[in-house]
Each structure stands twice: as structure tokens, then as C-alpha cells.
Design a protein around this motif. Structure first.
Motif, PDB file in Angstrom:
ATOM      1  N   ILE A 207       0.822  -1.198   0.000  1.00  0.00           N
ATOM      2  CA  ILE A 207       0.000   0.000   0.000  1.00  0.00           C
ATOM      3  C   ILE A 207       0.864   1.260   0.000  1.00  0.00           C
ATOM      4  O   ILE A 207       1.846   1.361   0.745  1.00  0.00           O
ATOM      5  CB  ILE A 207      -0.911   0.036   1.250  1.00  0.00           C
ATOM      6  N   GLY A 208       0.475   2.220  -0.817  1.00  0.00           N
ATOM      7  CA  GLY A 208       1.083   3.545  -0.808  1.00  0.00           C
ATOM      8  C   GLY A 208       0.030   4.534  -1.244  1.00  0.00           C
ATOM      9  O   GLY A 208      -1.077   4.163  -1.641  1.00  0.00           O
ATOM     10  N   ARG A 209       0.376   5.809  -1.176  1.00  0.00           N
ATOM     11  CA  ARG A 209      -0.546   6.816  -1.687  1.00  0.00           C
ATOM     12  C   ARG A 209       0.261   7.999  -2.208  1.00  0.00           C
ATOM     13  O   ARG A 209       1.318   8.320  -1.676  1.00  0.00           O
ATOM     14  CB  ARG A 209      -1.529   7.273  -0.609  1.00  0.00           C
ATOM     15  N   GLY A 210      -0.260   8.644  -3.244  1.00  0.00           N
ATOM     16  CA  GLY A 210       0.442   9.777  -3.825  1.00  0.00           C
ATOM     17  C   GLY A 210       1.812   9.375  -4.331  1.00  0.00           C
ATOM     18  O   GLY A 210       1.959   8.398  -5.074  1.00  0.00           O
ATOM     19  N   LEU A 211       2.832  10.106  -3.909  1.00  0.00           N
ATOM     20  CA  LEU A 211       4.189   9.824  -4.348  1.00  0.00           C
ATOM     21  C   LEU A 211       4.669   8.438  -3.922  1.00  0.00           C
ATOM     22  O   LEU A 211       5.622   7.912  -4.492  1.00  0.00           O
ATOM     23  CB  LEU A 211       5.142  10.883  -3.792  1.00  0.00           C
ATOM     24  N   GLY A 212       4.011   7.834  -2.944  1.00  0.00           N
ATOM     25  CA  GLY A 212       4.392   6.502  -2.495  1.00  0.00           C
ATOM     26  C   GLY A 212       3.757   5.367  -3.268  1.00  0.00           C
ATOM     27  O   GLY A 212       4.147   4.206  -3.105  1.00  0.00           O
ATOM     28  N   LEU A 213       2.786   5.678  -4.143  1.00  0.00           N
ATOM     29  CA  LEU A 213       2.095   4.601  -4.843  1.00  0.00           C
ATOM     30  C   LEU A 213       3.016   3.878  -5.817  1.00  0.00           C
ATOM     31  O   LEU A 213       2.975   2.646  -5.928  1.00  0.00           O
ATOM     32  CB  LEU A 213       0.872   5.154  -5.586  1.00  0.00           C
ATOM     33  N   GLY A 214       3.858   4.621  -6.533  1.00  0.00           N
ATOM     34  CA  GLY A 214       4.774   3.973  -7.465  1.00  0.00           C
ATOM     35  C   GLY A 214       5.744   3.037  -6.781  1.00  0.00           C
ATOM     36  O   GLY A 214       6.145   2.013  -7.347  1.00  0.00           O
ATOM     37  N   ILE A 215       6.138   3.369  -5.551  1.00  0.00           N
ATOM     38  CA  ILE A 215       7.028   2.497  -4.793  1.00  0.00           C
ATOM     39  C   ILE A 215       6.285   1.231  -4.378  1.00  0.00           C
ATOM     40  O   ILE A 215       6.846   0.125  -4.388  1.00  0.00           O
ATOM     41  CB  ILE A 215       7.580   3.229  -3.560  1.00  0.00           C
ATOM     42  N   ALA A 216       5.009   1.368  -4.003  1.00  0.00           N
ATOM     43  CA  ALA A 216       4.205   0.191  -3.689  1.00  0.00           C
ATOM     44  C   ALA A 216       4.085  -0.722  -4.908  1.00  0.00           C
ATOM     45  O   ALA A 216       4.179  -1.948  -4.796  1.00  0.00           O
ATOM     46  CB  ALA A 216       2.823   0.617  -3.198  1.00  0.00           C
ATOM     47  N   GLN A 217       3.878  -0.129  -6.085  1.00  0.00           N
ATOM     48  CA  GLN A 217       3.802  -0.926  -7.305  1.00  0.00           C
ATOM     49  C   GLN A 217       5.114  -1.661  -7.565  1.00  0.00           C
ATOM     50  O   GLN A 217       5.130  -2.846  -7.928  1.00  0.00           O
ATOM     51  CB  GLN A 217       3.472  -0.012  -8.488  1.00  0.00           C
ATOM     52  N   GLU A 218       6.209  -0.967  -7.375  1.00  0.00           N
ATOM     53  CA  GLU A 218       7.519  -1.578  -7.596  1.00  0.00           C
ATOM     54  C   GLU A 218       7.777  -2.702  -6.599  1.00  0.00           C
ATOM     55  O   GLU A 218       8.281  -3.768  -6.964  1.00  0.00           O
ATOM     56  CB  GLU A 218       8.604  -0.496  -7.490  1.00  0.00           C
ATOM     57  N   ALA A 219       7.433  -2.483  -5.339  1.00  0.00           N
ATOM     58  CA  ALA A 219       7.638  -3.525  -4.335  1.00  0.00           C
ATOM     59  C   ALA A 219       6.801  -4.762  -4.646  1.00  0.00           C
ATOM     60  O   ALA A 219       7.279  -5.900  -4.530  1.00  0.00           O
ATOM     61  CB  ALA A 219       7.302  -2.983  -2.947  1.00  0.00           C
ATOM     62  N   ALA A 220       5.549  -4.560  -5.055  1.00  0.00           N
ATOM     63  CA  ALA A 220       4.691  -5.704  -5.382  1.00  0.00           C
ATOM     64  C   ALA A 220       5.278  -6.504  -6.536  1.00  0.00           C
ATOM     65  O   ALA A 220       5.263  -7.745  -6.530  1.00  0.00           O
ATOM     66  CB  ALA A 220       3.281  -5.223  -5.721  1.00  0.00           C
ATOM     67  N   LEU A 221       5.799  -5.807  -7.549  1.00  0.00           N
ATOM     68  CA  LEU A 221       6.429  -6.509  -8.666  1.00  0.00           C
ATOM     69  C   LEU A 221       7.626  -7.319  -8.193  1.00  0.00           C
ATOM     70  O   LEU A 221       7.798  -8.486  -8.578  1.00  0.00           O
ATOM     71  CB  LEU A 221       6.867  -5.507  -9.734  1.00  0.00           C
ATOM     72  N   LYS A 222       8.459  -6.740  -7.346  1.00  0.00           N
ATOM     73  CA  LYS A 222       9.659  -7.443  -6.881  1.00  0.00           C
ATOM     74  C   LYS A 222       9.297  -8.647  -6.020  1.00  0.00           C
ATOM     75  O   LYS A 222       9.976  -9.675  -6.063  1.00  0.00           O
ATOM     76  CB  LYS A 222      10.568  -6.480  -6.118  1.00  0.00           C
ATOM     77  N   PHE A 223       8.244  -8.540  -5.216  1.00  0.00           N
ATOM     78  CA  PHE A 223       7.800  -9.708  -4.463  1.00  0.00           C
ATOM     79  C   PHE A 223       7.465 -10.857  -5.406  1.00  0.00           C
ATOM     80  O   PHE A 223       7.848 -12.011  -5.169  1.00  0.00           O
ATOM     81  CB  PHE A 223       6.568  -9.368  -3.623  1.00  0.00           C
ATOM     82  N   LYS A 224       6.734 -10.564  -6.465  1.00  0.00           N
ATOM     83  CA  LYS A 224       6.360 -11.605  -7.427  1.00  0.00           C
ATOM     84  C   LYS A 224       7.576 -12.107  -8.200  1.00  0.00           C
ATOM     85  O   LYS A 224       7.782 -13.326  -8.358  1.00  0.00           O
ATOM     86  CB  LYS A 224       5.306 -11.053  -8.388  1.00  0.00           C
ATOM     87  N   GLU A 225       8.367 -11.162  -8.671  1.00  0.00           N
ATOM     88  CA  GLU A 225       9.470 -11.461  -9.581  1.00  0.00           C
ATOM     89  C   GLU A 225      10.599 -12.218  -8.899  1.00  0.00           C
ATOM     90  O   GLU A 225      11.135 -13.178  -9.462  1.00  0.00           O
ATOM     91  CB  GLU A 225       9.979 -10.125 -10.129  1.00  0.00           C
ATOM     92  N   THR A 226      10.998 -11.779  -7.712  1.00  0.00           N
ATOM     93  CA  THR A 226      12.183 -12.351  -7.083  1.00  0.00           C
ATOM     94  C   THR A 226      11.878 -13.331  -5.964  1.00  0.00           C
ATOM     95  O   THR A 226      12.724 -14.163  -5.632  1.00  0.00           O
ATOM     96  CB  THR A 226      13.091 -11.244  -6.511  1.00  0.00           C
ATOM     97  N   CYS A 227      10.672 -13.228  -5.376  1.00  0.00           N
ATOM     98  CA  CYS A 227      10.363 -14.035  -4.182  1.00  0.00           C
ATOM     99  C   CYS A 227       9.292 -15.087  -4.415  1.00  0.00           C
ATOM    100  O   CYS A 227       8.984 -15.863  -3.499  1.00  0.00           O
ATOM    101  CB  CYS A 227       9.911 -13.127  -3.034  1.00  0.00           C
ATOM    102  N   GLY A 228       8.690 -15.120  -5.608  1.00  0.00           N
ATOM    103  CA  GLY A 228       7.601 -16.058  -5.856  1.00  0.00           C
ATOM    104  C   GLY A 228       6.429 -15.824  -4.934  1.00  0.00           C
ATOM    105  O   GLY A 228       5.711 -16.756  -4.566  1.00  0.00           O
ATOM    106  N   LEU A 229       6.219 -14.579  -4.531  1.00  0.00           N
ATOM    107  CA  LEU A 229       5.188 -14.216  -3.560  1.00  0.00           C
ATOM    108  C   LEU A 229       4.159 -13.314  -4.230  1.00  0.00           C
ATOM    109  O   LEU A 229       4.501 -12.227  -4.708  1.00  0.00           O
ATOM    110  CB  LEU A 229       5.833 -13.497  -2.371  1.00  0.00           C
ATOM    111  N   HIS A 230       2.904 -13.777  -4.273  1.00  0.00           N
ATOM    112  CA  HIS A 230       1.871 -12.971  -4.904  1.00  0.00           C
ATOM    113  C   HIS A 230       1.621 -11.710  -4.099  1.00  0.00           C
ATOM    114  O   HIS A 230       1.373 -11.761  -2.890  1.00  0.00           O
ATOM    115  CB  HIS A 230       0.567 -13.751  -5.039  1.00  0.00           C
ATOM    116  N   ALA A 231       1.697 -10.566  -4.767  1.00  0.00           N
ATOM    117  CA  ALA A 231       1.497  -9.278  -4.100  1.00  0.00           C
ATOM    118  C   ALA A 231       0.718  -8.362  -5.021  1.00  0.00           C
ATOM    119  O   ALA A 231       0.931  -8.355  -6.235  1.00  0.00           O
ATOM    120  CB  ALA A 231       2.842  -8.648  -3.743  1.00  0.00           C
ATOM    121  N   GLU A 232      -0.164  -7.589  -4.436  1.00  0.00           N
ATOM    122  CA  GLU A 232      -0.967  -6.634  -5.200  1.00  0.00           C
ATOM    123  C   GLU A 232      -0.753  -5.243  -4.617  1.00  0.00           C
ATOM    124  O   GLU A 232      -0.874  -5.041  -3.404  1.00  0.00           O
ATOM    125  CB  GLU A 232      -2.450  -6.998  -5.130  1.00  0.00           C
TER     126      GLU A 232
END
Length: 339
Positions: A207-232
Motif C-alpha cells: 500500500i502507498g498513496r500519492g508519491l508513495g504509490l509507485g514504490i508500492a507498485q515496484e515492491a509488489a512486482l519485486k515480491f512476485k518477480e524475485t520471491c515467488g510471492l503474490h502481491a498486489e
């Protein structure tokens, strides 16, 4: 036995981010100042971002920064409109901000061929760099890990440098000059509590909001990509709608909150999630009954860069703890050429 966390390409490349940003700011200073002057003299009617993957998450950050600091409507282009449907939206009078590490994806190239382009690209000899009217190199150097890290942070710093110069925002420009030292300190912060909480997880919200939303998106991708962990990834505001129905006792959520106007809402949400019994990991501010992830204080525009830096070190460790190789995610390669 897994290799030590410090030997992965992901770890080594993310650790380079402070020096990458330091070199980038110096190398691009004159180019950015000249571009900012041209944009002030001939401002666009709107900005359109064009990117995929991690670069699109940087574009989300750009949207919030441009709209809040410059008051310019900013929207994300859908590359398939041009590459698949062969439509030609009217982009006259707009500025296309194209963000890419490789500068080679065919669908991105199909869109930018029809606009006035400022390209933020790591590969300076790429097709995108050649098409651009204005080029801001990321100067991130070679990335061998499939997961982008230092190039993502370099994209954010390039966006901040451009917007600070364009808006004539002296305090933000000064804060950006301190960012390399801030990033170095953020890299040393201990987020191992998140590794402990998430090693056995099967899914989570970020979860993020405003300027933090893009970081939340990036973190969710990295969870899926590198950790095999589903994240939204979700905005703190959007979670309150349908997605909240999944939140139950023990459900994990990672929340990012930078110190700006969005913080009060994120903190109120975190408090509600705790009341629901959720497993809340919170980066940016303390709150009782959450797992606090330490953060480096800075200008609120710079804080998301620091969140990303601390997160990358944790994600690398989490990937290994879950039995994955962060440098070689299954079914992926470094350059993805979508059509």
C-alpha cells in the motif's frame, strides 16, 4: 545451500544506487537546466508517460510529482493503442515522458514515434534514445540481474531533477543533492523483521498513496518477480473499497507512508488494519501493534527513493529465504520486448 545474500547481482547492483545517483546528477545537470528552460519557455498542454514494468512504476511517481509541483495534467499512455490497434491519438502540444532501461521494447517505440519525446533511458545507443527529442541518460551502468534496482532509483532521481529544475524548486533541488548520502544510509537499515514475517506468506497487499504509490507498485512486482510471492499494489484509498474484503486476521500488508499530505490517511488505514487483526508492516512512521521498518528521514519527495533502496535489500534476502534466486526469476529475461 543458498549463496550469501551479499553475493547476488541484485544485492551488488542495488548497493550501487547512491553512487549512480551522485554521478547522474552531476552528468545531467547542464542538460536538465537547458531542458527545463525550454519547457518553461514553451510549456506543454499536458504530459503523457510511456513505460512498462519498473519503468512504469517510476512513471506513476512522475505523474504525482508533475501534477503536484507543476500543475500539469499527466496521464499514462496505453502502448497497445498504437502497437496492437494501430490507432494514433492526438498528442499535439503534449510532452511524452518515456522511461525505459533498455529503450528497445517495440510497443514503447510505436507510441513515442508520434510525440515530442523526453526519454529517460539507460541504454544511450538504444532505439528509444535515438528517437528522442531530448535525452536524459540514467547513467546506471550495466544491470545483470533481471530485477531492475539501481536503474529504477536512477529513473526516480532523473524525474526529480527534471521537475525541480522545471518548477524552479530550490528546496527540492537541494534535497536531491543530499539523496546519495541518504540512499547510502537507507541501504544499511535493518528490515530483517519483514523477512521473518513474509518468508512463509502466500500473498499480501502493498500500500502507498500519492508519491508513495509507485514504490508500492515496484515492491509488489519485486515480491512476485524475485520471491515467488503474490502481491498486489493498491492505493490506500482503493483498499477501502472491494479489496478490504480479503483482509482477515494475520493477512500481511506492507504500507509505505512519506511525510506529506497523504500520511494522515495512510496512518488511519494502518490503525484500522491493526484493529482487523492484520499483520501490518509499516515503513515511514511508527504505530503501535505494527512491525515498524526503519526509514531514513528526508524531503517527502525523496523519501520514496529511500524506501525503495531499503526494500531492495530486504527483497533480496527474502528471495533467498524462500528458496529463490533473485537474479534469475523463472520465465523472465532482462529485456522484455512486448508488442
Amino acid at each position: 545451500m543458498s549463496a550469501p545474500a551479499e553475493t547476488t547481482h541484485m544485492f551488488c547492483e542495488a548497493a550501487q544506487a547512491p553512487e549512480v545517483v551522485r554521478a547522474q546528477l552531476a552528468a545531467n545537470a547542464t542538460r536538465v537546466a537547458q531542458l527545463a528552460e525550454r519547457l518553461r519557455h514553451s510549456p506543454p498542454r499536458a504530459v503523457v508517460t510511456c513505460a512498462r514494468g519498473s519503468s512504469d512504476h517510476a512513471a506513476t511517481f512522475a505523474r504525482y510529482l508533475i501534477e503536484t509541483r507543476l500543475g500539469l495534467l499527466t496521464s499514462s499512455a496505453a502502448p497497445s493503442v498504437s502497437s496492437v490497434y494501430e490507432a494514433a491519438p492526438d498528442l499535439s502540444g503534449t510532452l511524452m515522458l518515456a522511461v525505459s532501461q533498455s529503450g528497445a521494447s517495440p510497443d514503447i517505440l510505436a507510441v513515442v514515434s508520434r510525440a515530442r519525446i523526453v526519454a529517460l533511458v539507460n541504454a544511450e545507443r538504444s532505439p528509444l534514445a535515438q528517437l528522442a527529442d531530448e535525452l536524459l541518460p540514467l547513467h546506471a551502468g550495466t544491470e545483470r540481474s533481471v530485477a531492475a534496482t539501481k536503474s529504477y532509483i536512477a529513473s526516480l532521481s532523473a524525474i526529480v531533477q527534471l521537475v525541480a529544475a522545471w518548477a524552479g524548486d530550490g528546496p527540492l533541488a537541494t534535497a536531491l543533492q543530499r539523496a546519495p548520502a541518504d540512499l547510502a544510509r537507507a541501504w544499511q537499515l535493518d528490515w530483517s523483521a519483514a523477512v521473518t514475517r513474509l518468508t512463509a506468506a502466500s500473498s499480501l497487499y502493498v500500500i502507498g498513496r500519492g508519491l508513495g504509490l509507485g514504490i508500492a507498485q515496484e515492491a509488489a512486482l519485486k515480491f512476485k518477480e524475485t520471491c515467488g510471492l503474490h502481491a498486489e499494489a493498491l492505493s490506500a484509498a482503493e483498499l477501502r473499497h472491494g479489496p478490504m474484503a480479503l483482509v482477515r486476521a494475520g493477512f500481511p500488508l506492507l504500507l509505505f507512508t512519506q511525510n506529506d499530505g497523504s500520511r494522515a490517511g495512510v496512518m488511519q488505514l494502518a490503525d484500522e488494519l491493526v484493529a482487523h487483526g492484520a499483520d501490518v508492516l509499516l515503513a515511514g512512521a511508527p504505530l503501535p501493534h505494527t512491525t515498524e521498518l526503519p526509514t531514513e528521514g528526508a524531503h517527502p519527495v525523496i523519501e520514496p527513493l529511500l524506501f525503495a533502496q531499503s526494500f531492495y535489500r530486504m527483497a533480496n534476502a527474502l528471495s533467498l529465504a524462500r528458496g529463490h534466486n533473485p537474479d534469475a526469476p523463472p520465465h523472465l529475461r532482462k529485456v522484455t520486448e512486448t508488442l
